[in-house]
Write a protein that holds these residues in place. Structure first.
Motif, PDB file in Angstrom:
ATOM      1  N   SER A  53       0.785  -1.213   0.023  1.00 53.40           N
ATOM      2  CA  SER A  53      -0.027   0.020  -0.180  1.00 53.40           C
ATOM      3  C   SER A  53       0.888   1.225   0.094  1.00 53.40           C
ATOM      4  CB  SER A  53      -0.954   0.012   1.365  1.00 53.40           C
ATOM      5  OG  SER A  53      -1.935  -1.144   1.052  1.00 53.40           O
ATOM      6  N   ALA A  54       0.527   2.289  -0.684  1.00 53.23           N
ATOM      7  CA  ALA A  54       1.291   3.616  -0.714  1.00 53.23           C
ATOM      8  C   ALA A  54       0.508   4.647  -0.022  1.00 53.23           C
ATOM      9  CB  ALA A  54       1.747   3.861  -2.237  1.00 53.23           C
ATOM     10  N   VAL A  55       1.015   5.728   0.568  1.00 53.84           N
ATOM     11  CA  VAL A  55       0.324   6.637   1.224  1.00 53.84           C
ATOM     12  C   VAL A  55       0.038   7.575   0.190  1.00 53.84           C
ATOM     13  CG1 VAL A  55       0.688   8.851   2.736  1.00 53.84           C
ATOM     14  CG2 VAL A  55       1.600   6.533   3.525  1.00 53.84           C
ATOM     15  N   ARG A  56      -1.371   8.278   0.171  1.00 59.15           N
ATOM     16  CA  ARG A  56      -2.178   9.194  -0.681  1.00 59.15           C
ATOM     17  C   ARG A  56      -1.673  10.425   0.257  1.00 59.15           C
ATOM     18  NH1 ARG A  56      -7.212   5.867  -2.038  1.00 59.15           N
ATOM     19  NH2 ARG A  56      -6.453   5.007  -4.269  1.00 59.15           N
ATOM     20  N   TYR A  57      -0.839  11.522  -0.318  1.00 62.73           N
ATOM     21  CA  TYR A  57      -0.943  12.918   0.587  1.00 62.73           C
ATOM     22  C   TYR A  57      -1.652  13.795  -0.240  1.00 62.73           C
ATOM     23  CZ  TYR A  57       3.985  11.593   1.815  1.00 62.73           C
ATOM     24  OH  TYR A  57       5.316  10.873   2.096  1.00 62.73           O
ATOM     25  N   PRO A  58      -2.382  14.664   0.561  1.00 61.95           N
ATOM     26  CA  PRO A  58      -3.343  15.533  -0.099  1.00 61.95           C
ATOM     27  C   PRO A  58      -2.831  16.598  -1.036  1.00 61.95           C
ATOM     28  CG  PRO A  58      -2.688  16.070   2.394  1.00 61.95           C
ATOM     29  CD  PRO A  58      -2.044  14.724   1.986  1.00 61.95           C
ATOM     30  N   GLY A  59      -3.535  16.684  -1.860  1.00 62.28           N
ATOM     31  CA  GLY A  59      -2.983  18.003  -2.737  1.00 62.28           C
ATOM     32  C   GLY A  59      -2.611  17.372  -4.185  1.00 62.28           C
ATOM     33  N   ARG A  60      -2.704  16.017  -4.363  1.00 62.78           N
ATOM     34  CA  ARG A  60      -2.051  15.325  -5.554  1.00 62.78           C
ATOM     35  C   ARG A  60      -3.093  14.130  -5.920  1.00 62.78           C
ATOM     36  NH1 ARG A  60       3.032  15.669  -2.599  1.00 62.78           N
ATOM     37  NH2 ARG A  60       1.717  16.947  -1.365  1.00 62.78           N
ATOM     38  N   GLU A  61      -3.005  13.832  -7.270  1.00 67.34           N
ATOM     39  CA  GLU A  61      -3.764  12.498  -7.473  1.00 67.34           C
ATOM     40  C   GLU A  61      -5.329  12.801  -7.248  1.00 67.34           C
ATOM     41  OE1 GLU A  61      -1.450   9.195  -6.887  1.00 67.34           O
ATOM     42  OE2 GLU A  61      -0.511   9.191  -8.965  1.00 67.34           O
ATOM     43  N   GLU A  62      -5.732  11.674  -6.707  1.00 63.29           N
ATOM     44  CA  GLU A  62      -7.257  11.495  -6.071  1.00 63.29           C
ATOM     45  C   GLU A  62      -7.628  12.839  -5.151  1.00 63.29           C
ATOM     46  OE1 GLU A  62      -5.172   9.285  -6.123  1.00 63.29           O
ATOM     47  OE2 GLU A  62      -5.866   7.313  -7.046  1.00 63.29           O
ATOM     48  N   ARG A  63      -6.787  13.256  -4.567  1.00 63.83           N
ATOM     49  CA  ARG A  63      -6.708  14.202  -3.631  1.00 63.83           C
ATOM     50  C   ARG A  63      -6.228  15.553  -3.878  1.00 63.83           C
ATOM     51  NH1 ARG A  63      -4.748  12.304   2.128  1.00 63.83           N
ATOM     52  NH2 ARG A  63      -6.286  13.819   2.686  1.00 63.83           N
ATOM     53  N   ILE A  64      -6.397  15.835  -5.220  1.00 64.34           N
ATOM     54  CA  ILE A  64      -5.557  17.459  -5.741  1.00 64.34           C
ATOM     55  C   ILE A  64      -6.448  18.326  -5.382  1.00 64.34           C
ATOM     56  CG2 ILE A  64      -6.994  17.038  -7.873  1.00 64.34           C
ATOM     57  CD1 ILE A  64      -4.260  18.294  -9.220  1.00 64.34           C
ATOM     58  N   ALA A  65      -7.768  18.415  -5.051  1.00 67.81           N
ATOM     59  CA  ALA A  65      -8.662  19.509  -4.562  1.00 67.81           C
ATOM     60  C   ALA A  65      -8.383  19.654  -2.993  1.00 67.81           C
ATOM     61  CB  ALA A  65     -10.124  19.012  -4.894  1.00 67.81           C
ATOM     62  N   GLU A  66      -7.690  18.831  -2.477  1.00 68.59           N
ATOM     63  CA  GLU A  66      -7.491  18.956  -1.077  1.00 68.59           C
ATOM     64  C   GLU A  66      -6.336  19.683  -0.552  1.00 68.59           C
ATOM     65  OE1 GLU A  66      -8.101  15.506   1.152  1.00 68.59           O
ATOM     66  OE2 GLU A  66      -9.002  14.440  -0.014  1.00 68.59           O
ATOM     67  N   PRO A  67      -6.231  20.639   0.352  1.00 62.45           N
ATOM     68  CA  PRO A  67      -4.981  21.552   0.635  1.00 62.45           C
ATOM     69  C   PRO A  67      -4.197  20.760   1.173  1.00 62.45           C
ATOM     70  CG  PRO A  67      -6.750  21.649   2.243  1.00 62.45           C
ATOM     71  CD  PRO A  67      -7.521  20.962   1.201  1.00 62.45           C
ATOM     72  N   ASP A  68      -2.870  21.107   0.670  1.00 67.72           N
ATOM     73  CA  ASP A  68      -1.581  20.358   1.041  1.00 67.72           C
ATOM     74  C   ASP A  68      -1.559  20.389   2.610  1.00 67.72           C
ATOM     75  OD1 ASP A  68      -0.379  19.701  -1.610  1.00 67.72           O
ATOM     76  OD2 ASP A  68      -0.543  21.620  -1.805  1.00 67.72           O
ATOM     77  N   SER A  69      -0.677  19.381   3.132  1.00 71.81           N
ATOM     78  CA  SER A  69      -0.406  19.613   4.564  1.00 71.81           C
ATOM     79  C   SER A  69       0.698  20.641   4.721  1.00 71.81           C
ATOM     80  CB  SER A  69       0.312  18.175   4.945  1.00 71.81           C
ATOM     81  OG  SER A  69      -0.866  17.171   4.784  1.00 71.81           O
ATOM     82  N   THR A  70       0.318  21.434   6.144  1.00 76.35           N
ATOM     83  CA  THR A  70       1.566  22.274   6.252  1.00 76.35           C
ATOM     84  C   THR A  70       2.481  22.257   7.270  1.00 76.35           C
ATOM     85  OG1 THR A  70      -0.301  23.226   7.866  1.00 76.35           O
ATOM     86  CG2 THR A  70      -0.474  24.028   5.711  1.00 76.35           C
TER      87      THR A  70
END
Length: 254
Positions: A53-70
């Motif tokens: 399994s691989a981690v999905r960070y916010p702000g890219r691919e399927e989560r592109i509409a979500e804000p990036d982690s700060t």
């Protein structure tokens, strides 16, 4: 929602080959600006009863509409929350570059909570936290940041040459670099009680071999180090070799 020991696919994780009852689960943490897709072929080199399994960070691919982690604290805390219900004694973390720091922080958080942590922590292309150097990229223009990222190479670097694609790819890279700058400034380098394996590219312009070997100072369960020919993204051309090494080490865990 609690997850069973079956296949793992959530908002935070992507599973490439679901296994009903995996003998071992490998959770991979991408590099700065990276995506879960970076690890999409890894299962092909590993036993059929291992799940990757691989981690999905916010702000890219399927989560592109979500804000990036700060901040690292925010990202690691959210991941620890997401992983806690599905951790087993046969779960292993692998992180490359920024992902190594994230995996280490998540492992330390899980231990601090008294939750099940990873059976091993595999870090790649990353200096130990107390040996990190500040990136100083926050004030770079898009062109300067593009040039800096391009120097490291790796998959997707060519996307920065296309102006339209660059507008999609560069923001999460910049966000991750800002996160890392703040992390380096305040890194406390927590120790973990799990075995660590540290991999690195012998021609990596970033961490030195001594920086990588310093991971041994952050575990009470032993640390082994292996270098590969290549630069920061040595693991792309050496994918099969790296995973063969990984497989042999993890099989030895029992």
């Amino acid at each position: 929602m609690a997850l069973s020991s079956g296949s793992l696919s959530t908002r935070w994780l992507r599973t490439f080959r679901p296994v009903a009852a995996p003998r071992l689960r490998l959770v991979c943490f991408p590099h700065a600006g990276g995506t879960a897709s970076f690890f999409r072929a890894w299962h092909q080199h590993l036993p059929a009863d291992w799940e990757v399994s691989a981690v999905r960070y916010p702000g890219r691919e399927e989560r592109i509409a979500e804000p990036d982690s700060t901040s690292m604290a925010e990202l690691a805390g959210q991941l620890a929350d997401a992983l806690t219900p599905c951790m087993t004694p046969r779960t292993v973390f692998f992180g490359h570059s920024m992902g190594a720091s994230v995996a280490h922080e998540v492992a330390a958080l899980l231990a601090g909570r008294g939750a099940t942590g990873p059976a091993a922590l595999l870090v790649s292309g990353r200096a130990a936290p107390h040996r990190l150097r500040r990136l100083t990229t926050g004030d770079l223009t898009d062109e300067e940041l593009q040039a800096k990222v391009s120097q490291l190479g790796g998959p997707g670097a060519e996307l920065l040459l296309d102006p339209e694609l660059r507008d999609l790819v560069l923001p999460p890279i910049r966000a991750d670099y800002r996160l890392l700058e703040a992390y380096v400034d305040g890194a406390k380098a927590p120790a973990v009680d799990v075995p660590v394996v540290a991999y690195f590219g012998e021609d990596d312009p970033g961490p030195t071999p001594d920086d990588v070997r310093a991971w041994a100072e952050l575990t009470t369960a032993g640390c082994e180090v292996r270098g590969f020919r290549g630069d920061h993204f040595y693991l792309v051309p050496h994918e099969a070799e790296l995973l063969r090494d990984l497989r042999e080490r993890l099989t030895a865990l029992g």
